[in-house]
Design a protein around this motif. Sequence first.
Motif, PDB file in Angstrom:
ATOM      1  N   ASP A 226       0.848  -1.193   0.000  1.00  0.00           N
ATOM      2  CA  ASP A 226       0.000   0.000   0.000  1.00  0.00           C
ATOM      3  C   ASP A 226       0.882   1.241   0.000  1.00  0.00           C
ATOM      4  OD1 ASP A 226      -2.180   1.609   0.002  1.00  0.00           O
ATOM      5  OD2 ASP A 226      -3.005   0.936   1.916  1.00  0.00           O
ATOM      6  N   LEU A 227       1.593   1.450  -1.097  1.00  0.00           N
ATOM      7  CA  LEU A 227       2.516   2.571  -1.189  1.00  0.00           C
ATOM      8  C   LEU A 227       1.789   3.913  -1.081  1.00  0.00           C
ATOM      9  CD1 LEU A 227       4.789   1.281  -4.105  1.00  0.00           C
ATOM     10  CD2 LEU A 227       5.342   1.320  -1.668  1.00  0.00           C
ATOM     11  N   ASP A 228       0.555   3.975  -1.556  1.00  0.00           N
ATOM     12  CA  ASP A 228      -0.192   5.223  -1.520  1.00  0.00           C
ATOM     13  C   ASP A 228      -0.563   5.645  -0.095  1.00  0.00           C
ATOM     14  OD1 ASP A 228      -0.097   5.383  -4.260  1.00  0.00           O
ATOM     15  OD2 ASP A 228      -2.045   4.441  -4.569  1.00  0.00           O
ATOM     16  N   ALA A 229      -0.544   4.710   0.830  1.00  0.00           N
ATOM     17  CA  ALA A 229      -0.920   5.035   2.211  1.00  0.00           C
ATOM     18  C   ALA A 229       0.153   5.843   2.929  1.00  0.00           C
ATOM     19  CB  ALA A 229      -1.221   3.756   2.989  1.00  0.00           C
ATOM     20  N   GLY A 230       1.378   5.838   2.395  1.00  0.00           N
ATOM     21  CA  GLY A 230       2.447   6.620   3.005  1.00  0.00           C
ATOM     22  C   GLY A 230       2.897   6.105   4.360  1.00  0.00           C
ATOM     23  N   LEU A 231       2.913   4.798   4.539  1.00  0.00           N
ATOM     24  CA  LEU A 231       3.313   4.208   5.829  1.00  0.00           C
ATOM     25  C   LEU A 231       4.835   4.123   5.927  1.00  0.00           C
ATOM     26  CD1 LEU A 231       0.644   1.343   5.923  1.00  0.00           C
ATOM     27  CD2 LEU A 231       0.530   3.581   7.031  1.00  0.00           C
ATOM     28  N   TYR A 232       5.491   5.285   5.852  1.00  0.00           N
ATOM     29  CA  TYR A 232       6.949   5.309   5.790  1.00  0.00           C
ATOM     30  C   TYR A 232       7.606   4.870   7.096  1.00  0.00           C
ATOM     31  CZ  TYR A 232       6.021   7.861   1.501  1.00  0.00           C
ATOM     32  OH  TYR A 232       5.571   8.209   0.257  1.00  0.00           O
ATOM     33  N   TRP A 233       6.876   4.944   8.185  1.00  0.00           N
ATOM     34  CA  TRP A 233       7.438   4.496   9.462  1.00  0.00           C
ATOM     35  C   TRP A 233       7.713   2.990   9.471  1.00  0.00           C
ATOM     36  CZ3 TRP A 233       4.588   0.856  12.129  1.00  0.00           C
ATOM     37  CH2 TRP A 233       3.249   0.719  11.752  1.00  0.00           C
TER      38      TRP A 233
END
Length: 455
Positions: A226-233
């Motif tokens: 889910d790259l669009d979710a922005g779960l960069y953590w």
Amino acid sequence: MSSSPSDIGFGPRFAVPVLLGPALNPVNTTMIAVALVPISQATGTPASLAIWLVAGLYVVSAVAQPAMGRIADLFGPKKVYAAGLVLVMVGGLVPAVWESFAGALLARVIIGLGTSTAYPAAMALISDQARRLGRSTPRGILTGLSVSSLATTAVGPVAGGLLVHHFGWQWIFLVNTPAAAVILLLVLVWLPSDSSRESGARVSPDLPGMAVFTVMLVSALVFVLDLDAGLYWLIPVAVLALALFVAWELRTTAPFIDLRMLAHNGALTRTYLRLFLTYTGMYLMVYGFTQWLQDAAGYSADHAGLIQLSTTAMAVICSVLASAAPSVRLPLTAAAAALIPGGLLMLGADTSSSLAYLVVLVGVFGVTQGFASVCNQEVIYSAAPKGQTGSASGLSRTAIMVGAIVASSIIGPVFGQSATDAGMHVLAWTVLVLGCLSLALTVTDPALKVVRSRR
């Protein structure tokens, strides 16, 4: 028909339960391909979220297969196999009582966990039987294991399409319950007891290693899915878990994944990479192309499944040819190379393409599937250290599952709410790149020069 001396002890009573169980995972992974659109429509779920029905099973399987393989190596494959089949029976019933997207996702997770026991347990059972009898492993049973998975992988969309069309989407889950019950009975009655296997040093499973591996893999895969979710953590979480995993596995005496062995066993590590590249390309077609057939080209679920039958036919033919080849290099080279014309055919397809063109397109991918399945499996079986067949086989399935997850993570954002010609052509370019990388890895692998051998 009489059996050859090397087949004694590997007859139907042993082979049937060993070959049937591993078919459950591939048939479930591909049945869902033709059910994504019907489930999305019935539950009001967008296509970008529905792909989690694919990813959910793969995330669980990617983590569970090496774990189950390690546990099977330590405590006995028959016990692990039987426990997994019970889970499959339970998972199949969930959507019958909870008819929602959440119920379908929970069922996929439970079925993924249960079916993860079968393949590594089967490989360990075969290896144990060969040592128990003091005989080499018949090549036929290894080929049979591949053909079983190949046939069900390609039959899955057909069976799934018919079930969805005539009975409803819940039946692609419910059908698992009676199937697993029958296999469980055969496992309990026909397979030799774990107490008769050659016993090694009894050690506790590496639970800390398994836990950190799970955190590492799940955090990385959820981010990718889910790259669009922005779960960069999740990136630092995965990196930290990887560092802890490496540090722990290098210091523990009985590691979950023997990193030192992998560092010195190039045949295994290159095979895992080859599996990842090859199956990422395969699953871009299986899931992406099948969605495109329904969303853009207007085919029904059952017709989309029937189109996939040419993959089955070609895969079975190629698996038989691969089993007769004097070495694995040529079939594996053909498996990698076939992704290139497959990608080119996808690039040339659009909603006006004829049915014959589409059938040929999916048939080309059967070349990849048939050759790659048989020959990569044999490399793993031959290269795995004694007593680690289950865990080595489980890791090979993890490589395939990660490839499927990466394919799913590409399909979701490329298609968005609905599959289109342009989106399918993006997938085609990706398949072409993967084919070139896999081909380069295969032709330069020194381990593939060795003529295949049997244990």
